[in-house]
Design a protein around this motif. Structure first.
Motif, PDB file in Angstrom:
ATOM      1  N   ARG A  15       0.670  -1.230  -0.034  1.00  0.00           N
ATOM      2  CA  ARG A  15       0.276   0.060   0.024  1.00  0.00           C
ATOM      3  C   ARG A  15       0.960   1.029  -0.130  1.00  0.00           C
TER       4      ARG A  15
ATOM      5  N   GLU B 236       2.182   1.744  -3.555  1.00  0.00           N
ATOM      6  CA  GLU B 236       1.067   2.311  -4.411  1.00  0.00           C
ATOM      7  C   GLU B 236       0.825   3.544  -4.202  1.00  0.00           C
ATOM      8  N   VAL B 237       0.752   4.003  -2.771  1.00  0.00           N
ATOM      9  CA  VAL B 237       0.472   5.591  -2.314  1.00  0.00           C
ATOM     10  C   VAL B 237       1.712   6.393  -3.163  1.00  0.00           C
ATOM     11  N   ARG B 238       2.943   5.836  -2.810  1.00  0.00           N
ATOM     12  CA  ARG B 238       3.916   6.685  -3.331  1.00  0.00           C
ATOM     13  C   ARG B 238       4.109   7.104  -4.707  1.00  0.00           C
TER      14      ARG B 238
ATOM     15  N   GLN C 214       1.398   6.767  -6.991  1.00  0.00           N
ATOM     16  CA  GLN C 214       0.509   7.649  -7.377  1.00  0.00           C
ATOM     17  C   GLN C 214       0.481   9.101  -6.862  1.00  0.00           C
ATOM     18  N   THR C 215       1.312   9.366  -5.763  1.00  0.00           N
ATOM     19  CA  THR C 215       1.658  10.840  -5.302  1.00  0.00           C
ATOM     20  C   THR C 215       2.517  11.330  -6.546  1.00  0.00           C
TER      21      THR C 215
ATOM     22  N   GLU D 205      -1.238   1.027  -9.413  1.00  0.00           N
ATOM     23  CA  GLU D 205      -1.387  -0.309  -8.911  1.00  0.00           C
ATOM     24  C   GLU D 205      -0.624  -1.379  -9.768  1.00  0.00           C
TER      25      GLU D 205
END
Length: 230
Positions: free
Chosen positions: A57, A60-62, A64-65, A104
């Motif tokens: 997670r 994925e967040v990094r 996406q950011t 993702e």
């Protein structure tokens, strides 16, 4: 990968415990050792799975950011009016879903090859225990692959359709708000309300079908291991 391999330890520990109970009716320290080994395997698998999930997670967040920041930076750099701070959100709305899917991708690729390794190891272990009968579960798994792929393709098409319908509805509402004086003057509120309602109904119908497909995908993920074991 580590979590997938540790997932195979509890069944092996349980197998050793069952064999011990069948061959040794009187419990001694060996039985306690098997029970503790089973408990340790389950706890280790749960802890490692949670750590791997957290790292996935976070990755994925990094990603996406970073992608979202680069996208907005590129959009802001195209502003040709000095001292003007544009609002790129409306124009970048269709790209946000693409950024999410791209974020993702690393997690999906990691899960793809780790699942393949786990499936191969499971088939080998089942072959050792059941022999050719284990191929029945493999056949069920192979038969479900085309169905799952078709559902996922349909879901992706519906996601694209939903974004298009949502964009059309938002554009219609924006046109109505921009020309609100003309709408009031010509008494076109009912006409715009009807058009917005029809667009919203189409969008909700698409979301409803997409929800059914998502529920089927989740059910498939839960039921496939049990079907393979049967």
């Amino acid at each position: 990968m580590t979590s997938d391999l540790l997932a195979l330890l509890p069944p092996q520990a349980l197998r050793c415990g069952i064999l011990y109970c069948e061959n040794q009716p009187v419990f001694d320290w060996s039985g306690l050792t098997h029970a503790l080994a089973l408990l340790a395997a389950v706890v280790c698998h749960a802890l490692v799975q949670q750590v791997c999930e957290r790292h996935s997670r976070m990755t994925e967040v990094r990603v996406q950011t970073a992608l979202t920041g680069a996208l907005y930076k590129q959009a802001l750099s195209r502003c040709s009016i000095p001292g003007c701070l544009p609002s790129p959100a409306p124009s970048l709305t269709p790209l946000r879903a693409d950024v999410g899917r791209l974020a993702e991708l690393p997690v999906s690729l990691s899960a793809l090859w780790s699942s393949s390794v786990q499936g191969t190891v499971c088939v080998c272990l089942l072959w050792r225990e059941l022999g050719p009968s284990s191929l029945a579960g493999l056949a069920v798994l192979l038969l479900l692959v085309p169905l799952t792929s078709a559902v996922q393709r349909r879901a992706r098409l519906l996601q694209v359709t939903e974004r298009v319908l949502r964009g059309e509805r938002q554009q219609l509402v924006q046109e109505m708000l921009n020309g609100i004086k003309t709408v009031k003057l010509l008494v076109l509120e009912a006409w715009f309300q009807c058009r917005v309602g029809i667009a919203r109904e189409k969008e909700l119908e698409t979301l409803r079908i997409l929800g059914f497909l998502t529920a089927f995908s989740l059910l498939d993920r839960v039921c496939v291991p049990f079907l393979v074991r049967l």
